[in-house]
Write a protein that holds these residues in place. Structure first.
Motif, mmCIF file in Angstrom:
data_model
loop_
_atom_site.group_PDB
_atom_site.id
_atom_site.type_symbol
_atom_site.label_atom_id
_atom_site.label_comp_id
_atom_site.label_asym_id
_atom_site.label_seq_id
_atom_site.Cartn_x
_atom_site.Cartn_y
_atom_site.Cartn_z
ATOM 1 N N CYS A 44 0.850 -1.193 0.000
ATOM 2 C CA CYS A 44 0.000 0.000 0.000
ATOM 3 C C CYS A 44 0.883 1.238 0.000
ATOM 4 C CB CYS A 44 -0.923 0.001 1.208
ATOM 5 S SG CYS A 44 -2.048 1.424 1.270
ATOM 6 N N PRO A 45 0.826 2.065 -1.048
ATOM 7 C CA PRO A 45 1.639 3.279 -1.054
ATOM 8 C C PRO A 45 1.238 4.226 0.065
ATOM 9 C CG PRO A 45 0.041 3.305 -2.860
ATOM 10 C CD PRO A 45 -0.010 1.944 -2.259
ATOM 11 N N ALA A 46 2.196 4.995 0.529
ATOM 12 C CA ALA A 46 1.960 5.889 1.663
ATOM 13 C C ALA A 46 0.809 6.848 1.410
ATOM 14 C CB ALA A 46 3.236 6.669 1.984
ATOM 15 N N ARG A 47 0.589 7.242 0.159
ATOM 16 C CA ARG A 47 -0.471 8.214 -0.129
ATOM 17 C C ARG A 47 -1.863 7.641 0.125
ATOM 18 N NH1 ARG A 47 1.144 6.222 -5.058
ATOM 19 N NH2 ARG A 47 -0.507 5.359 -6.397
ATOM 20 N N LEU A 48 -1.967 6.302 0.227
ATOM 21 C CA LEU A 48 -3.267 5.673 0.477
ATOM 22 C C LEU A 48 -3.463 5.316 1.943
ATOM 23 C CD1 LEU A 48 -3.776 3.306 -2.619
ATOM 24 C CD2 LEU A 48 -4.511 5.686 -2.286
ATOM 25 N N VAL A 49 -2.535 5.713 2.796
ATOM 26 C CA VAL A 49 -2.658 5.478 4.236
ATOM 27 C C VAL A 49 -2.962 6.819 4.906
ATOM 28 C CG1 VAL A 49 -1.530 4.660 6.334
ATOM 29 C CG2 VAL A 49 -1.060 3.535 4.138
ATOM 30 N N ILE A 50 -4.160 6.946 5.458
ATOM 31 C CA ILE A 50 -4.596 8.205 6.041
ATOM 32 C C ILE A 50 -4.908 8.007 7.518
ATOM 33 C CG2 ILE A 50 -6.255 10.100 5.938
ATOM 34 C CD1 ILE A 50 -4.636 9.870 3.403
ATOM 35 N N LEU A 62 -9.503 11.803 -2.533
ATOM 36 C CA LEU A 62 -10.087 12.217 -3.811
ATOM 37 C C LEU A 62 -9.383 13.457 -4.364
ATOM 38 C CD1 LEU A 62 -13.874 11.720 -2.972
ATOM 39 C CD2 LEU A 62 -12.490 10.301 -4.497
ATOM 40 N N GLU A 63 -9.083 14.407 -3.507
ATOM 41 C CA GLU A 63 -8.466 15.647 -3.979
ATOM 42 C C GLU A 63 -7.007 15.459 -4.377
ATOM 43 O OE1 GLU A 63 -9.165 18.545 -0.943
ATOM 44 O OE2 GLU A 63 -11.222 18.946 -1.630
ATOM 45 N N GLU A 64 -6.360 14.463 -3.766
ATOM 46 C CA GLU A 64 -4.967 14.205 -4.112
ATOM 47 C C GLU A 64 -4.840 13.211 -5.262
ATOM 48 O OE1 GLU A 64 -2.903 13.041 -0.582
ATOM 49 O OE2 GLU A 64 -3.078 15.029 0.348
ATOM 50 N N GLY A 65 -5.984 12.787 -5.782
ATOM 51 C CA GLY A 65 -5.964 11.906 -6.944
ATOM 52 C C GLY A 65 -5.505 10.497 -6.662
ATOM 53 N N GLY A 66 -5.740 10.033 -5.459
ATOM 54 C CA GLY A 66 -5.334 8.673 -5.115
ATOM 55 C C GLY A 66 -6.076 7.629 -5.931
ATOM 56 N N ASP A 67 -5.339 6.685 -6.492
ATOM 57 C CA ASP A 67 -5.935 5.638 -7.324
ATOM 58 C C ASP A 67 -6.307 4.467 -6.423
ATOM 59 O OD1 ASP A 67 -6.735 3.934 -9.310
ATOM 60 O OD2 ASP A 67 -4.703 3.397 -9.942
ATOM 61 N N PHE A 68 -7.569 4.388 -6.013
ATOM 62 C CA PHE A 68 -7.999 3.312 -5.121
ATOM 63 C C PHE A 68 -9.400 2.851 -5.517
ATOM 64 C CE2 PHE A 68 -9.435 7.283 -3.362
ATOM 65 C CZ PHE A 68 -10.671 7.036 -2.818
ATOM 66 N N SER A 69 -9.644 1.579 -5.359
ATOM 67 C CA SER A 69 -10.968 1.019 -5.667
ATOM 68 C C SER A 69 -11.674 0.517 -4.417
ATOM 69 C CB SER A 69 -10.844 -0.128 -6.672
ATOM 70 O OG SER A 69 -10.153 -1.230 -6.091
ATOM 71 N N ALA A 70 -10.971 0.535 -3.288
ATOM 72 C CA ALA A 70 -11.551 0.065 -2.030
ATOM 73 C C ALA A 70 -10.846 0.757 -0.876
ATOM 74 C CB ALA A 70 -11.418 -1.446 -1.895
ATOM 75 N N ALA A 71 -11.499 0.750 0.268
ATOM 76 C CA ALA A 71 -10.907 1.311 1.480
ATOM 77 C C ALA A 71 -11.240 0.411 2.656
ATOM 78 C CB ALA A 71 -11.419 2.721 1.739
ATOM 79 N N PHE A 72 -10.238 0.154 3.474
ATOM 80 C CA PHE A 72 -10.443 -0.554 4.730
ATOM 81 C C PHE A 72 -10.318 0.466 5.842
ATOM 82 C CE2 PHE A 72 -8.391 -3.518 8.062
ATOM 83 C CZ PHE A 72 -9.614 -3.699 8.688
#
Length: 345
Positions: A219-225, A242-252
């Motif tokens: 998981c790239p750091a940009r997808l860890v919030i 969404l504003e940072e343009g993260g490419d994700f299809s799911a969230a845990f």
């Protein structure tokens, strides 16, 4: 003024000895037969008898108070805000009370960033037992060897054998992530409270990243919030992605309450759940059955966790050997609407 009803009055009305009434009031029900106990209880109700709490405390050497210490992982946190913002804590508290109240104990609630800061409060309130829920640092508590303590969702300090009640957060989070991977997701965001002060958040991230690693993914750091464990925290996390343009299809999301906020933000931005983004939570709080879409989540039985904790503490307070005991609360993956049918229609 109306004369107070005494145990002598109750004994006379029930036709039993004063000792029998005293045994019942002091919890020694084994000293009274069932019929005697029922007669005493009926007389108490009919006469409007109110036990003398002070006398009972003195006779048993207890104040009948249990302290529940909640984790304040952010400087702006308050224990009241935790109850307001995350229903998990309210459900856990209710489950504790189901066991402690019939046993005659009241629960006092307090939040601290560092457990050792709670010691003046513990001493001042003369607590009979303590429950520490989450975020206890490795050094643990100091100077409370004389007060029974049960840890819940805490890291047990090295060299200390306090009883512990927990869910296997690593295994549970791995199973939740596996379920998303099995649906075909590869870019999965991880949303949680701050990991540094929270053993639970760290373990849930470890399970998440471990599941990805077993399939050759990361998981790239940009997808860890990380944000506050609240509806607003989940909402902000989604907007940021969404504003940072993260490419994700799911969230845990490591807490259901964050998942609710996350989904609402997606909906407000026109992102369909689960068709365009699947969302998985953790806890299975009661609101999961009322939110739309129905939230897929890791179910840990919060009620059972609270009841087991209360029973373990009461047993320890009564002289039971809780040293080294560990109770694992089972978990189950609940696949509901927020993850099903991803990518269809």
């Amino acid at each position: 003024m109306k004369k107070s009803v005494t145990i002598r009055d109750v004994a006379r009305h029930a036709g039993v000895s004063i000792a029998s009434v005293s045994y019942l009031l002091n919890g020694k029900t084994d000293r009274c037969g069932t019929e005697t106990r029922q007669r005493i209880e009926a007389s108490m109700a009919e006469l409007g008898f109110e036990p003398d709490f002070t006398a009972r405390s003195l006779s048993q050497g207890r104040n009948f108070l249990i302290g529940l210490i909640l984790p304040l992982t952010r400087h702006e946190d308050l224990s009241t805000s935790l109850l307001r913002d995350n229903p998990f804590y309210g459900e856990f508290y209710d489950a504790l009370a189901q066991i402690s109240s019939p046993a005659g104990f009241d629960i006092m609630l307090r939040g601290y960033e560092h457990p050792e800061d709670a010691m003046p409060w513990v001493r001042k309130r003369k607590l009979d037992g303590i429950i520490s829920l989450g975020a206890a640092p490795p050094e643990g508590f100091h100077g409370i060897d004389d007060i029974p303590l049960v840890l819940v969702d805490c890291l047990r300090p090295t060299g200390r054998a306090w009883p512990l009640v927990r869910t296997n957060d690593i295994a549970a989070s791995a199973a939740a992530t596996d379920s998303l991977l099995d649906l075909g997701h590869r870019n999965i965001a991880f949303i949680s409270g701050e990991k540094a002060p929270s053993y639970v958040n760290r373990d849930r991230y470890a399970g998440f990243s471990g599941s990805l690693s077993k399939r050759g993914l990361s998981c790239p750091a940009r997808l860890v919030i990380e944000d506050s464990v609240s509806f607003e925290g989940g909402y902000r996390a989604a907007i940021r992605l969404l504003e940072e343009g993260g490419d994700f299809s799911a969230a845990f999301c490591a807490a259901d309450v964050m998942a609710f906020g996350f989904i609402r933000a997606l909906q407000d931005r026109g992102v369909a759940v689960p068709r365009e983004c699947a969302v998985m939570g953790f806890d299975d709080i009661s609101n999961c059955r009322h939110f739309r879409p129905l939230l897929s989540t890791v179910r840990q039985d919060i009620g059972e966790k609270g009841r087991q904790t209360a029973e373990l503490l009461l047993d320890t307070m009564d002289g039971g050997d809780g040293v080294g005991r560990e109770i694992l609360i089972p978990f189950e993956i609940m696949n509901r609407e927020s993850t099903k049918a991803w990518g269809k229609g």
